[in-house]
Structures are given as C-alpha cells and as structure tokens.
Design a protein around this motif. Sequence first.
Motif, short mmCIF file in Angstrom:
data_model
loop_
_atom_site.label_atom_id
_atom_site.label_comp_id
_atom_site.label_asym_id
_atom_site.label_seq_id
_atom_site.Cartn_x
_atom_site.Cartn_y
_atom_site.Cartn_z
N LEU A 172 0.81 -1.21 0.00
CA LEU A 172 0.00 0.00 0.00
C LEU A 172 0.84 1.26 0.00
N PHE A 173 0.37 2.27 -0.75
CA PHE A 173 0.83 3.65 -0.62
C PHE A 173 -0.39 4.44 -0.18
N HIS A 174 -0.31 5.10 0.97
CA HIS A 174 -1.50 5.64 1.63
C HIS A 174 -1.21 7.04 2.15
N ILE A 175 -2.04 8.01 1.77
CA ILE A 175 -1.90 9.37 2.27
C ILE A 175 -3.26 9.90 2.71
N THR A 205 -0.16 -1.18 9.98
CA THR A 205 1.13 -1.26 10.68
C THR A 205 1.17 -2.46 11.61
N GLU A 206 0.11 -2.66 12.38
CA GLU A 206 0.07 -3.78 13.32
C GLU A 206 0.08 -5.12 12.60
N LYS A 207 -0.55 -5.19 11.43
CA LYS A 207 -0.59 -6.43 10.66
C LYS A 207 0.72 -6.71 9.95
N GLY A 208 1.55 -5.68 9.77
CA GLY A 208 2.84 -5.87 9.12
C GLY A 208 2.80 -5.86 7.61
N PHE A 209 1.84 -5.13 7.03
CA PHE A 209 1.80 -4.99 5.58
C PHE A 209 3.04 -4.22 5.09
N GLU A 210 3.43 -4.48 3.86
CA GLU A 210 4.41 -3.62 3.21
C GLU A 210 3.67 -2.36 2.80
N ALA A 211 3.99 -1.24 3.43
CA ALA A 211 3.19 -0.03 3.20
C ALA A 211 3.97 1.21 3.61
N THR A 212 3.56 2.33 3.03
CA THR A 212 4.05 3.63 3.46
C THR A 212 2.85 4.54 3.65
N PHE A 213 2.90 5.36 4.68
CA PHE A 213 1.80 6.26 5.02
C PHE A 213 2.35 7.65 5.28
N GLN A 214 1.61 8.65 4.79
CA GLN A 214 2.03 10.03 5.05
C GLN A 214 0.82 10.89 5.35
#
Length: 249
Positions: A172-175, A205-214
């Motif tokens: 995920l890419f999440h903003i 985050t808790e699940k440990g997905f490959e992701a970035t959040f801003q």
Amino acid sequence: MAEGKMLEEKLFSKHLNEEMEVIIYLPPQYSPLYKYPLFIVQDGKDYIRFGKMPKLVDELTQTNEIQKSVFAFLPYKTVEDRRRKYHPDGDQNEAYIRFLADELVPFLENLFPSFQMAGSRFLMGDSLGASVSLKACLEYPYTFGNAILHSPFVNDDLLNMTQNAKPGSLKLFHIVGDQENEVETTAHTVDNFLEPNQKLNQVVTEKGFEATFQLFQGGHRWTYWQPFLKPSLTYMLPTNTFDLESMSS
C-alpha cells in the motif's frame, strides 16, 4: 521527450449490464514482445486532467525512475454513478469489483502482454476511488496485490476486512491530509476522513503490511494529492521490479 500513446476502448460488462469506457496509456517505445505491469486507475479522467498522469508517467519513464507500465484509466459517468460503484455501501459496488477482477483484467491482458500475477497489478484512486481499490484488493488478493490510496473513505467494514487480510498479500501507498476531519461529500454530508484513515494505518502497521503512510498538510483536494503522484509511482514501481522478459522466452 518521447510520449506514450493514448487509446480508447469500450467493453460491455455483464456484471454491471452496461458499456464501460477505458482510456489506455501505453508507455514510450511500447512493444508487444515484452510484458508490462498493469495499473487500473479509478476516477480516470480526474487523474488525467488534474493529476496530469500521462505526462508524469512519460517523464518518470524517460528518467528511468519507474518501470514502463500500461495504465488503464476508468472514467465515471456521473457523480451519482461514481457513488453507486465506488462507495462500499453502493448498490453496484460488489458488481463493479467483480467487473474489475473478472472482466477488465482479462480484457486488458488479452490486449497487452503482462505478467498475469497479483504482484504486477496495481489499483489506485482518490477518496471513494481509493476505497473501491482497497476493497477490490482485499476481496481478490490473488488478482490485485497493490493499491495507491489518496485520502480514501474508510468505514468499519473496510477496517475489518483489512484486519482479516493476510499481510503478505498487499502493498500500500497511503496518504491523508491533516485537515480532512470535516470533508464535504458528494452525498451532502460532512465526514471525518482523518480519524478512520489513521485507524486504517494503525491496522496496516500492526498487521505488518508492506506499506508507506504520510499525513500531509492540507485537505480533500487535488491540489494536495497531485504532488504525491510521483512518490506513489516510484514507491510502487521502482525500476527493475520486474524483468521485462521477452514473450518468446
């Protein structure tokens, strides 16, 4: 600078019982001898008009910041049509997601050579377009493995679906904006987008997905989303992510 090629296609959806428009972008020096990652973009004309996506993709491809890819932009017919298809509670939402997975993907991959695996297929959208992109990935993890989410509408059902998903199945890419606590929606309501998006990020985050959040400074507008198109694409598709192997190999 070399430019990609834009095509217009139509296909009839049995799930939706209507003809669907698809605007396709082929990268510069496209060749049917090679396989390409596939991006499916909700709110298609908004990403073309406000996001200036074709020009941006041309630039990022020429500077070798992203891998050459095929993009399919899906326009919505009306605001009401968009809500019916994109909103998690819309009466055509499930049919639209089946259209994406069962009809659109085979249609596109019959036209253009691809890797035909979830990790090489990407969904993206803004607001409700991001919601349906995330939901499609969660319902069809073996079809869609990546989602770019620009300020998605998030409800309890989407949070629960994310909580129950397998972490290795989704990138995920999440903003979201820090001023999105009071968003005027097309349904003439004022909704808090900020808090549910923060909860979504916490689950991811808790699940440990490959992701970035801003969390960006701003509101629920293209003015704030557009600058994040480049980082979303370079995060999702750095060069050499896939081997553009010859179809004859």
